[in-house]
Scaffold this motif. Structure first.
Motif, PDB file in Angstrom:
ATOM      1  N   PRO A  86     -22.739  18.422 -24.006  1.00 42.61           N
ATOM      2  CA  PRO A  86     -22.873  19.818 -24.783  1.00 42.61           C
ATOM      3  C   PRO A  86     -23.770  19.709 -25.874  1.00 42.61           C
ATOM      4  O   PRO A  86     -23.968  18.309 -26.399  1.00 42.61           O
ATOM      5  CB  PRO A  86     -21.605  20.055 -25.252  1.00 42.61           C
ATOM      6  CG  PRO A  86     -20.582  18.753 -25.328  1.00 42.61           C
ATOM      7  CD  PRO A  86     -21.340  17.840 -24.191  1.00 42.61           C
ATOM      8  N   LEU A 129     -20.269  18.253 -30.465  1.00 43.36           N
ATOM      9  CA  LEU A 129     -18.769  17.639 -30.288  1.00 43.36           C
ATOM     10  C   LEU A 129     -18.329  17.873 -31.441  1.00 43.36           C
ATOM     11  O   LEU A 129     -18.821  17.261 -32.629  1.00 43.36           O
ATOM     12  CB  LEU A 129     -19.054  16.337 -29.647  1.00 43.36           C
ATOM     13  CG  LEU A 129     -17.653  15.883 -28.906  1.00 43.36           C
ATOM     14  CD1 LEU A 129     -17.547  16.476 -27.746  1.00 43.36           C
ATOM     15  CD2 LEU A 129     -17.985  14.316 -28.711  1.00 43.36           C
ATOM     16  N   THR A 136     -14.408  25.753 -20.380  1.00 46.91           N
ATOM     17  CA  THR A 136     -13.279  24.917 -20.461  1.00 46.91           C
ATOM     18  C   THR A 136     -12.189  25.487 -19.417  1.00 46.91           C
ATOM     19  O   THR A 136     -12.012  26.718 -19.481  1.00 46.91           O
ATOM     20  CB  THR A 136     -12.764  25.125 -21.880  1.00 46.91           C
ATOM     21  OG1 THR A 136     -13.447  24.585 -22.751  1.00 46.91           O
ATOM     22  CG2 THR A 136     -11.451  24.254 -22.060  1.00 46.91           C
ATOM     23  N   GLU A 189     -20.938  26.707 -22.379  1.00 42.65           N
ATOM     24  CA  GLU A 189     -19.892  25.624 -22.211  1.00 42.65           C
ATOM     25  C   GLU A 189     -18.599  26.255 -21.770  1.00 42.65           C
ATOM     26  O   GLU A 189     -18.198  27.500 -22.043  1.00 42.65           O
ATOM     27  CB  GLU A 189     -19.403  25.187 -23.655  1.00 42.65           C
ATOM     28  CG  GLU A 189     -20.537  24.536 -24.266  1.00 42.65           C
ATOM     29  CD  GLU A 189     -21.127  23.015 -23.395  1.00 42.65           C
ATOM     30  OE1 GLU A 189     -20.102  22.348 -23.022  1.00 42.65           O
ATOM     31  OE2 GLU A 189     -22.108  23.004 -23.131  1.00 42.65           O
ATOM     32  N   HIS A 197     -15.876  21.072 -27.040  1.00 45.29           N
ATOM     33  CA  HIS A 197     -17.408  21.009 -26.709  1.00 45.29           C
ATOM     34  C   HIS A 197     -18.033  22.287 -27.615  1.00 45.29           C
ATOM     35  O   HIS A 197     -17.585  23.432 -27.205  1.00 45.29           O
ATOM     36  CB  HIS A 197     -17.743  21.114 -25.270  1.00 45.29           C
ATOM     37  CG  HIS A 197     -17.424  19.893 -24.616  1.00 45.29           C
ATOM     38  ND1 HIS A 197     -17.723  19.386 -23.047  1.00 45.29           N
ATOM     39  CD2 HIS A 197     -16.745  18.613 -24.958  1.00 45.29           C
ATOM     40  CE1 HIS A 197     -17.526  18.226 -22.843  1.00 45.29           C
ATOM     41  NE2 HIS A 197     -16.773  17.661 -23.961  1.00 45.29           N
TER      42      HIS A 197
END
Length: 379
Positions: free
Chosen positions: A86, A89, A153, A151, A102
């Motif tokens: 990414p 961090l 998740t 990003e 991320h």
């Protein structure tokens, strides 16, 4: 019941103000473009954590705590994943755990050893990103992801990974008058998908408020999804469907496509929200300006916050009465809480209470901030 702290901004906010015996906060930009430098990301982070551990020895004098902290550092480094890099961090390591985020932007780099988590600067940025959902439809599972920027998740819910249908064609009755097994399979799949989508909609999508949803499926499943969703209390303009086969939801190409679709949704949503504002004015359910909007947010009354792009404002609120707000530094500063950006704190209050925030182009806003309210405010 919806899972707690499922989005990035919620998870970061949960760490705000929490205290531990010691916390290493490592916030890094990552090299993504140069292949030679990409390989150095882990080495750089490893060296910085080594230096941070030495700083921790100056802060903590309990050997057991330090040993546990080192064990968590080693555990993080052993599981460091370079399959996707990414832009940034954020890593928080304590003697009991490590947490990794991320980031969808390049952060200001920091390595801090303290008793609290360094999250404030990250929240100032992430609060201005539009979160969204990505849902993959397959014959076996329906993984759901939260997204921000590019990003993603995955949502940790085992229900989403339970097989939708497990059918053996040989178990169906054979004969001239028997139903076509293919028809029965599709019927069973449709019913299972309807049950799964209702679970997702009512457990996640509706409680999270008005957020864009991107659905990945094939052409046949697209028709099923549309039929199921049209009977659910879910804004039909919220979801976009991408069709194809053998999707990898985390592929780089799809990540860029998500960003494009979310930006398109934001443009359309701005138009809808500005149109709604006129209706809310007629109902007496609009707060205008920072002071009135701040008070409404403390009452959990703000449904939608409309902020002029680029607007920021420092302010002070009284420690004994947070409804008192001033915009010039008070003489008795010890009695007041300072807000470097009251707009950001407004956002946190609104999001905490499942409201939504939109940053509107200056030419579309005749004031700096408006709030559409859940109920009319008392005079």
């Amino acid at each position: 019941m919806m899972q707690k702290s499922i989005f990035l901004h919620e998870q970061l906010r949960d760490l705000l103000g929490k205290k531990e015996s010691v916390v290493i906060s490592l916030i890094k930009k990552l090299e993504r473009d140069d292949p030679a430098l990409r390989k150095k990301n882990k080495t750089i982070i490893e060296n910085e954590l080594k230096s941070a551990l030495e700083k921790a020895r100056e802060l903590v004098h309990d050997n057991n705590v330090l040993q546990n902290l080192k064990a968590q550092i080693d555990k993080f480094l052993a599981g460091f994943d370079l399959s996707h890099i990414p832009p940034g961090l954020a890593v928080y390591i304590t003697p009991d755990k490590y947490v990794v985020f991320h980031l969808p932007f390049e952060p200001r780099e920091k390595v801090i050893v303290d008793t609290t988590y360094e999250v404030r600067d990250l929240l100032l940025t992430i609060n201005r990103y539009q979160p969204f959902w990505v849902l993959l439809i397959s014959r076996k599972e329906t993984p759901l992801y939260t997204g921000v920027g590019e990003e993603l998740t995955p949502v940790d819910d085992q229900t989403l990974y339970q097989t939708l249908i497990d059918i053996d064609y040989e178990t169906f009755t054979k004969g001239d008058r028997a139903p076509d097994p293919t028809v029965l399979v599709e019927r069973k799949f449709f019913n299972a998908l309807a049950q799964r989508l209702r679970y997702i909609i009512h457990t996640y999508l509706i409680p999270a408020g008005n957020l864009p949803v991107i659905v990945l499926c094939n052409d046949k499943e697209k028709n099923y999804v549309n039929r199921i969703v049209e009977n659910e209390p879910f804004p039909k303009e919220n979801y976009k469907i991408l069709t194809g086969d053998y999707f990898d939801p985390l592929s780089e190409d799809l990540r860029k496509r998500y960003r494009e679709l979310v930006l398109e949704w934001i443009r359309e949503e701005h138009k809808r929200q500005l149109a709604r504002k006129e209706e809310f004015y007629k109902l007496g359910r609009v707060s205008t300006g920072v002071e009135e909007t701040w008070k409404a947010s403390l009452l959990s009354a703000v449904q939608t916050l409309l902020v002029k792009e680029g607007f920021r404002k420092e302010a002070w609120t009284h420690k004994d009465d947070p409804f008192q707000i001033v915009f010039e530094k008070p003489a008795d500063t010890e009695n007041w809480d300072y807000h470097a950006d009251i707009v950001d704190d407004l956002i946190e209050e609104v999001v905490k209470n499942k409201g939504q925030v939109f940053f509107i182009a200056p030419e579309q806003m005749d004031v700096v901030i408006d709030a559409l309210l859940r109920f009319k405010q008392p005079l």
